[in-house]
Design a protein around this motif. Structure first.
Motif, PDB file in Angstrom:
ATOM      1  N   ILE A 104       0.860  -1.047  -0.081  1.00  0.00           N
ATOM      2  CA  ILE A 104      -0.417  -0.546  -0.112  1.00  0.00           C
ATOM      3  C   ILE A 104       0.977   1.335   0.030  1.00  0.00           C
ATOM      4  N   VAL A 105       0.977   2.138  -0.819  1.00  0.00           N
ATOM      5  CA  VAL A 105       1.342   3.610  -1.076  1.00  0.00           C
ATOM      6  C   VAL A 105       0.975   4.171  -0.640  1.00  0.00           C
ATOM      7  N   PRO A 106       1.676   5.156   0.660  1.00  0.00           N
ATOM      8  CA  PRO A 106       0.778   6.141   0.884  1.00  0.00           C
ATOM      9  C   PRO A 106      -0.200   7.325  -0.156  1.00  0.00           C
ATOM     10  N   VAL A 107      -1.491   7.850   0.436  1.00  0.00           N
ATOM     11  CA  VAL A 107      -1.541   8.724  -1.455  1.00  0.00           C
ATOM     12  C   VAL A 107      -0.997   9.768  -0.710  1.00  0.00           C
ATOM     13  N   ALA A 108      -0.245  10.457   0.292  1.00  0.00           N
ATOM     14  CA  ALA A 108       0.486  11.865   0.374  1.00  0.00           C
ATOM     15  C   ALA A 108       2.172  11.608  -0.769  1.00  0.00           C
ATOM     16  N   SER A 109       1.982  10.120  -0.714  1.00  0.00           N
ATOM     17  CA  SER A 109       3.847  10.030  -1.438  1.00  0.00           C
ATOM     18  C   SER A 109       3.060   9.414  -3.301  1.00  0.00           C
ATOM     19  N   MET A 110       2.322   9.526  -3.733  1.00  0.00           N
ATOM     20  CA  MET A 110       1.760   8.864  -5.252  1.00  0.00           C
ATOM     21  C   MET A 110       2.287  10.413  -6.167  1.00  0.00           C
ATOM     22  N   GLY A 111       1.947   9.983  -7.460  1.00  0.00           N
ATOM     23  CA  GLY A 111       2.452  11.809  -8.210  1.00  0.00           C
ATOM     24  C   GLY A 111       1.149  11.834  -8.510  1.00  0.00           C
ATOM     25  N   ASP A 112       1.002  12.702  -9.767  1.00  0.00           N
ATOM     26  CA  ASP A 112      -0.560  12.993 -10.045  1.00  0.00           C
ATOM     27  C   ASP A 112      -1.294  12.194 -10.717  1.00  0.00           C
ATOM     28  N   SER A 113      -0.220  11.562 -11.449  1.00  0.00           N
ATOM     29  CA  SER A 113      -1.267  10.282 -12.711  1.00  0.00           C
ATOM     30  C   SER A 113      -1.435   9.579 -11.300  1.00  0.00           C
ATOM     31  N   GLU A 114      -0.971   8.823 -10.321  1.00  0.00           N
ATOM     32  CA  GLU A 114      -1.307   7.741 -10.019  1.00  0.00           C
ATOM     33  C   GLU A 114      -2.615   8.367  -9.073  1.00  0.00           C
ATOM     34  N   LEU A 115      -2.314   9.321  -8.615  1.00  0.00           N
ATOM     35  CA  LEU A 115      -4.184   9.878  -7.958  1.00  0.00           C
ATOM     36  C   LEU A 115      -4.838   9.833  -9.305  1.00  0.00           C
ATOM     37  N   GLU A 116      -4.912  10.563  -9.866  1.00  0.00           N
ATOM     38  CA  GLU A 116      -6.163  10.602 -10.555  1.00  0.00           C
ATOM     39  C   GLU A 116      -6.394   8.990 -11.621  1.00  0.00           C
ATOM     40  N   THR A 117      -5.059   7.753 -11.560  1.00  0.00           N
ATOM     41  CA  THR A 117      -5.662   7.106 -11.915  1.00  0.00           C
ATOM     42  C   THR A 117      -6.702   6.190 -10.960  1.00  0.00           C
ATOM     43  N   MET A 118      -6.331   6.144  -9.893  1.00  0.00           N
ATOM     44  CA  MET A 118      -6.940   5.785  -8.141  1.00  0.00           C
ATOM     45  C   MET A 118      -8.198   6.933  -8.768  1.00  0.00           C
ATOM     46  N   ARG A 119      -8.777   7.757  -8.790  1.00  0.00           N
ATOM     47  CA  ARG A 119     -10.325   8.320  -9.241  1.00  0.00           C
ATOM     48  C   ARG A 119     -10.868   7.439  -9.756  1.00  0.00           C
ATOM     49  N   LYS A 120     -10.604   7.348 -11.155  1.00  0.00           N
ATOM     50  CA  LYS A 120     -10.829   6.621 -11.797  1.00  0.00           C
ATOM     51  C   LYS A 120     -12.270   5.680 -11.397  1.00  0.00           C
TER      52      LYS A 120
END
Length: 94
Positions: free
Chosen positions: A78-94
């Motif tokens: 599990i990668v903390p959200v605070a450590s994610m890049g913008d592209s990872e965050l965008e993928t997670m929100r889809k």
């Protein structure tokens, strides 16, 4: 549709009896990425579901040493959200 669930969870009434209104309210109000449950000596997963921010994955784990040898442990990375890049965050929100 639900995945193949254990026989003891095959009806909506059986699933409702295992649920907790307090946990349901909590889960509905927060945006966890993972939801772990246990205590019924059953292992199963549900398809990811959307919460208000991103998807949540549900895992029910059986107790250690259960008589049916249901899975009681699972490894996660599990990668903390605070450590994610913008592209990872965008993928997670889809």
């Amino acid at each position: 549709p639900l995945p193949d669930l254990p026989e003891s969870l095959s009806t909506p009434e059986a699933r409702e009896a295992l649920g907790s209104p307090a946990v349901g309210a909590l889960v509905g109000g927060i945006a966890t990425r993972y939801h772990f449950a246990g205590s019924h000596d059953l292992y199963y997963t549900l398809p990811p579901y959307r919460n208000r921010v991103h998807s949540t994955r549900f895992y029910a784990l059986a107790g250690i040493g259960n008589k049916d040898k249901q899975k009681s442990m699972k490894a996660f990375s599990i990668v903390p959200v605070a450590s994610m890049g913008d592209s990872e965050l965008e993928t997670m929100r889809k």
